[in-house]
Design a protein around this motif. Structure first.
Motif, PDB file in Angstrom:
ATOM      1  N   ALA A  91       6.875  11.602  -1.011  1.00  0.00           N
ATOM      2  CA  ALA A  91       6.604  10.267  -0.322  1.00  0.00           C
ATOM      3  C   ALA A  91       6.374   9.043  -1.512  1.00  0.00           C
ATOM      4  CB  ALA A  91       5.348  10.453   0.261  1.00  0.00           C
ATOM      5  N   GLU A  92       6.806   7.940  -1.574  1.00  0.00           N
ATOM      6  CA  GLU A  92       6.641   6.695  -2.103  1.00  0.00           C
ATOM      7  C   GLU A  92       6.112   5.748  -1.518  1.00  0.00           C
ATOM      8  OE1 GLU A  92       9.491   4.165  -4.533  1.00  0.00           O
ATOM      9  OE2 GLU A  92      10.234   5.953  -4.410  1.00  0.00           O
ATOM     10  N   GLY A  93       5.130   5.295  -1.987  1.00  0.00           N
ATOM     11  CA  GLY A  93       4.051   4.140  -1.061  1.00  0.00           C
ATOM     12  C   GLY A  93       4.724   2.703  -1.973  1.00  0.00           C
ATOM     13  N   LYS A  94       4.441   1.730  -1.243  1.00  0.00           N
ATOM     14  CA  LYS A  94       4.624   0.382  -1.830  1.00  0.00           C
ATOM     15  C   LYS A  94       3.591  -0.720  -1.023  1.00  0.00           C
ATOM     16  CE  LYS A  94       8.825  -1.189   0.759  1.00  0.00           C
ATOM     17  NZ  LYS A  94      10.005  -1.589   0.598  1.00  0.00           N
ATOM     18  N   VAL A  95       3.122  -1.879  -1.970  1.00  0.00           N
ATOM     19  CA  VAL A  95       2.260  -2.755  -1.422  1.00  0.00           C
ATOM     20  C   VAL A  95       3.169  -3.662  -0.761  1.00  0.00           C
ATOM     21  CG1 VAL A  95       0.517  -4.328  -1.789  1.00  0.00           C
ATOM     22  CG2 VAL A  95       0.324  -2.295  -2.895  1.00  0.00           C
ATOM     23  N   ILE A  96       3.002  -4.128   0.577  1.00  0.00           N
ATOM     24  CA  ILE A  96       3.775  -4.997   1.329  1.00  0.00           C
ATOM     25  C   ILE A  96       3.000  -6.344   1.129  1.00  0.00           C
ATOM     26  CG2 ILE A  96       4.577  -5.933   3.406  1.00  0.00           C
ATOM     27  CD1 ILE A  96       5.701  -3.328   2.340  1.00  0.00           C
ATOM     28  N   ARG A  97       1.760  -6.594   1.333  1.00  0.00           N
ATOM     29  CA  ARG A  97       0.892  -7.679   1.171  1.00  0.00           C
ATOM     30  C   ARG A  97      -0.525  -7.322   0.425  1.00  0.00           C
ATOM     31  NH1 ARG A  97      -2.597 -11.323   2.539  1.00  0.00           N
ATOM     32  NH2 ARG A  97      -1.986 -13.734   2.509  1.00  0.00           N
ATOM     33  N   LYS A  98      -0.684  -7.959  -0.620  1.00  0.00           N
ATOM     34  CA  LYS A  98      -2.329  -7.826  -1.094  1.00  0.00           C
ATOM     35  C   LYS A  98      -2.779  -8.972  -1.075  1.00  0.00           C
ATOM     36  CE  LYS A  98      -4.710  -7.051  -5.328  1.00  0.00           C
ATOM     37  NZ  LYS A  98      -4.584  -7.268  -6.598  1.00  0.00           N
ATOM     38  N   GLY A  99      -4.173  -8.957  -0.127  1.00  0.00           N
ATOM     39  CA  GLY A  99      -4.855 -10.325   0.086  1.00  0.00           C
ATOM     40  C   GLY A  99      -6.264  -9.812  -0.515  1.00  0.00           C
ATOM     41  N   ARG A 100      -7.169 -10.879  -0.485  1.00  0.00           N
ATOM     42  CA  ARG A 100      -8.442 -10.551  -1.202  1.00  0.00           C
ATOM     43  C   ARG A 100      -9.239  -9.431  -0.625  1.00  0.00           C
ATOM     44  NH1 ARG A 100     -12.615 -15.460  -0.422  1.00  0.00           N
ATOM     45  NH2 ARG A 100     -10.840 -15.749   0.730  1.00  0.00           N
ATOM     46  N   ASN A 101      -9.183  -9.349   0.718  1.00  0.00           N
ATOM     47  CA  ASN A 101      -9.996  -8.260   1.420  1.00  0.00           C
ATOM     48  C   ASN A 101      -9.119  -7.280   1.805  1.00  0.00           C
ATOM     49  OD1 ASN A 101     -12.530  -9.697   1.067  1.00  0.00           O
ATOM     50  ND2 ASN A 101     -11.792 -11.323   2.648  1.00  0.00           N
ATOM     51  N   LEU A 102      -7.863  -7.533   2.404  1.00  0.00           N
ATOM     52  CA  LEU A 102      -7.152  -6.532   2.956  1.00  0.00           C
ATOM     53  C   LEU A 102      -5.746  -6.248   2.339  1.00  0.00           C
ATOM     54  CD1 LEU A 102      -7.345  -7.390   6.869  1.00  0.00           C
ATOM     55  CD2 LEU A 102      -8.500  -5.500   5.546  1.00  0.00           C
ATOM     56  N   ILE A 103      -5.413  -5.201   2.130  1.00  0.00           N
ATOM     57  CA  ILE A 103      -3.822  -4.829   1.627  1.00  0.00           C
ATOM     58  C   ILE A 103      -3.281  -3.887   2.331  1.00  0.00           C
ATOM     59  CG2 ILE A 103      -2.708  -3.486  -0.526  1.00  0.00           C
ATOM     60  CD1 ILE A 103      -5.286  -3.883  -2.116  1.00  0.00           C
ATOM     61  N   VAL A 104      -1.966  -4.247   2.702  1.00  0.00           N
ATOM     62  CA  VAL A 104      -1.092  -3.700   3.700  1.00  0.00           C
ATOM     63  C   VAL A 104      -0.021  -2.901   2.921  1.00  0.00           C
ATOM     64  CG1 VAL A 104       0.602  -4.047   5.270  1.00  0.00           C
ATOM     65  CG2 VAL A 104      -1.262  -5.176   5.450  1.00  0.00           C
ATOM     66  N   GLY A 105       0.156  -1.863   3.161  1.00  0.00           N
ATOM     67  CA  GLY A 105       1.242  -0.707   2.245  1.00  0.00           C
ATOM     68  C   GLY A 105       2.136  -0.171   3.276  1.00  0.00           C
TER      69      GLY A 105
END
Length: 131
Positions: A91-105
């Motif tokens: 499995a390989e994860g990646k960050v799609i969007r990093k915000g100040r309070n939420l991160i979507v991966g």
């Protein structure tokens, strides 16, 4: 906050048989399939795949956080694409969007032949240190 190097020393990671490897400059989690990870019909249980997806996204998220900052999963979506019952999962994860309070991966799990077994996305809530 737990750092990546400390993740695989945790009880959950040991119980699931997950370990971190560097492969072609990317961080992956590998898991050897064994009978303890299978459901009634002999395939890897969906909960095991969910845990692997979540853990691989957590690794990607942790790589983008300062040491004193943490993050916890608050939402996850999974698509199971094919059953698997032998071999090694990667499995390989990646960050799609990093915000100040939420991160979507996002993450993908592949079998030994490179077939997609499952894909998933997760949202992590960032937790700042107490002041």
């Amino acid at each position: 906050m737990v750092r990546i190097s400390e993740l695989e020393s945790g009880y959950y990671w040991k119980h699931m048989g997950m370990s971190i490897i560097e492969h072609e400059g990317k961080t992956q989690i590998i898991m050897e399939i064994n009978d303890n990870l299978k459901q009634f019909f002999g395939n890897v249980h969906g909960g095991v795949l969910a845990g692997l997806l979540d853990s691989s996204i957590a690794v990607a998220v942790n790589q983008q956080l300062d040491p004193e900052v943490g993050a916890s999963t608050v939402e996850m979506n999974i698509n199971y694409l094919r059953p698997v019952n032998v071999g090694t999962l990667r499995a390989e994860g990646k960050v799609i969007r990093k915000g100040r309070n939420l991160i979507v991966g996002q993450s993908e799990i592949k079998d030994d032949a490179g077939n997609l077994v499952a894909i998933g996305t997760a949202t992590f809530m960032v937790t700042q240190p107490k002041r």
